[in-house]
Scaffold this motif. Sequence first.
Motif, short mmCIF file in Angstrom:
data_model
loop_
_atom_site.label_atom_id
_atom_site.label_comp_id
_atom_site.label_asym_id
_atom_site.label_seq_id
_atom_site.Cartn_x
_atom_site.Cartn_y
_atom_site.Cartn_z
N LEU A 230 -76.00 31.05 28.82
CA LEU A 230 -77.44 31.00 29.01
C LEU A 230 -77.80 30.60 30.44
N LYS B 111 -84.38 28.84 23.89
CA LYS B 111 -83.65 30.10 23.94
C LYS B 111 -82.75 30.27 22.73
N GLN B 112 -82.13 29.17 22.26
CA GLN B 112 -81.29 29.27 21.08
C GLN B 112 -82.11 29.61 19.84
N SER B 113 -83.33 29.09 19.77
CA SER B 113 -84.19 29.40 18.63
C SER B 113 -84.55 30.87 18.59
N ASN C 26 -73.20 28.31 23.80
CA ASN C 26 -73.88 29.31 24.61
C ASN C 26 -74.43 28.76 25.91
N GLU D 261 -73.92 26.04 18.11
CA GLU D 261 -73.99 27.37 18.70
C GLU D 261 -74.67 27.31 20.06
N MET D 262 -75.70 26.47 20.18
CA MET D 262 -76.38 26.29 21.46
C MET D 262 -75.42 25.71 22.50
N SER E 131 -76.85 25.66 14.37
CA SER E 131 -77.61 26.11 15.53
C SER E 131 -77.35 25.21 16.74
N LEU F 180 -82.95 25.14 26.73
CA LEU F 180 -81.80 25.65 25.97
C LEU F 180 -82.13 25.73 24.48
N LEU F 181 -82.85 24.74 23.96
CA LEU F 181 -83.22 24.77 22.55
C LEU F 181 -84.15 25.94 22.24
N LEU G 58 -82.52 33.21 19.56
CA LEU G 58 -81.30 33.93 19.19
C LEU G 58 -81.00 33.81 17.70
N THR G 59 -81.07 32.60 17.17
CA THR G 59 -80.66 32.35 15.78
C THR G 59 -81.81 31.96 14.87
#
Length: 552
Positions: free
Chosen positions: A530, A418-420, A526, A522-523, A519, A415-416, A422-423
């Motif tokens: 996700l 994928k969030q990286s 999401n 936001e993760m 971030s 998850l971290l 995105l943002t």
Amino acid sequence: MALGLFRVCLVVVTAIINHPLLFPRENATVPENEEEIIRKMQAHQEKLQLEQLRLEEEVAQLAAEKEALEQAVTEGQQQNETRTAWDLWSTLCMVLFLMIEVWRQDHQDGPSPECPGGDEDELSGLGGTPLRDLTLPDKATLDHFYERCIRGATADAARTREFVEGFVDDLLEALRSLCNRDTDMEVEDFIGVDSMYENWQVGRPLVCHLFVPFTPPEPYRFHPELWCSGRSVPLGCQGYGQIKVVLGDDDRPGCICGKTTLPEDMLCLLHGKSGKAPPGGRMKDLLCAAESPYLDTMQVMKWFQKALTRAWHRIARKYEFDLAFGQLDTPGSLKIKFRSGKFMPFNLIPVIQCEDSDLYFVSHLPRGSSQWTPVSSTDWVLSFAIYERHFLRVTSKALPEGACHLSCLQIASFLLAKQSRLTGPSGLSSYHLKTILMHLLLVRKPTDWKAEQLDSRLQELLRFLEKSLLEKKLCHFFIGNRKVPEAMGLPEAIRRAEPLNLFRPFVLQRSLYRKTVDSFYEMLKNVPALISEYSLHIPSDHASLPPKALVL
């Protein structure tokens, strides 16, 4: 006062002597100036009375001053007694609070409590919502996501390790054959570290991280100096060390040619004319900084990259793929390029062993593995990768079959990552997640890591991360942690060192902290989207391992 009494006595004596009844005279007649004498006597009597009044006033004033002084001394003693009692009470309270804090840190068996309301208000001001107000997927959804996405993506990890290790063996052997034993660094066998060797690698492409220890030529040796070895270092240099290049001890085992003077017509069969060090030491040839006996990370990076390039050119004809550097600012960031267009990255990291322990000094860490930034080119990061791998391996043996600890770390890391994308990257890395997991493994009972508790442990890991972000404090798992079992073999100097805060950059960089917190929340928002998206299909936008490597 004495003068006044004398005057009164004189007047009385004079009056008695001159009294007509006591001492009659022959011709006793009242003198003509009798009235004048009486008047003078009355004036003198009034003067004596005034003098007496003045003396009485002085005596009363002296008595009053004495009484006031005694009262002031008494009040001062009372105040001193009160102040002493208050200081003693304050000291006792401070000692009591310290004992409570030490007891809490040493005997707290559960995870850290949730964040207080006032701190949540501070985080909400940064744009976040407390974790307890968010809903994470249930266990069934997490299991489905893990089986479809993570387990399938890491199925060929064993084949990847086997292929990379075989190629690296050949590459390092070629490097050794090109080195001069008398003047060049000696390269030892590699050591596998990080997620690929701890069985929690996620995402594509799969990347192997390999330590490559090296030693100096005889008669030199490396002398590591830890930041906690007694010397005073700035707060930002904790976790670092320096490598001093020194001449070996005379009693150290080695070739005798280095300890004696050989005649001109005699040669050493191993080292040629002489194994002694050249005059002056020539520290530059030993990868040291200018005018310094300490090893320079930039010099090591240049030497290692040149050595790898020469070694590859020697064996390139044997393989039907190309080898290139992935990141020029990292010494051994390499990438195998196949003719099909696919690629396979891996990292060879030059390291120096810290005495006889499993600690290693690393010149450069892979991007995203830590927030530590060296201050000087002679600062080397102290890596605990071997101890981390050993701790996870030993702990896993005590957990129930099918324990969820690695699955929890894999999902959080996925998850971290994928969030990286995105943002953009933030101050968090998978190393921070692994540190939190190790803290939880140390305080949680083995039965708390059963497979059916995956959702609970994942939420607990995220709560731990949220609290650490709020406090801007995440202690290194090994440095200064006396709860680590002694069976791990950690050096005593590391156990007794001051704890190292991995989140210290957040204290110094407010913008980085705000971006990281935003971030993180936001993760969390999401997470459902996700997991739903990646549960349906496995992205194929990265390279994978080829069926078989061709060797000529």
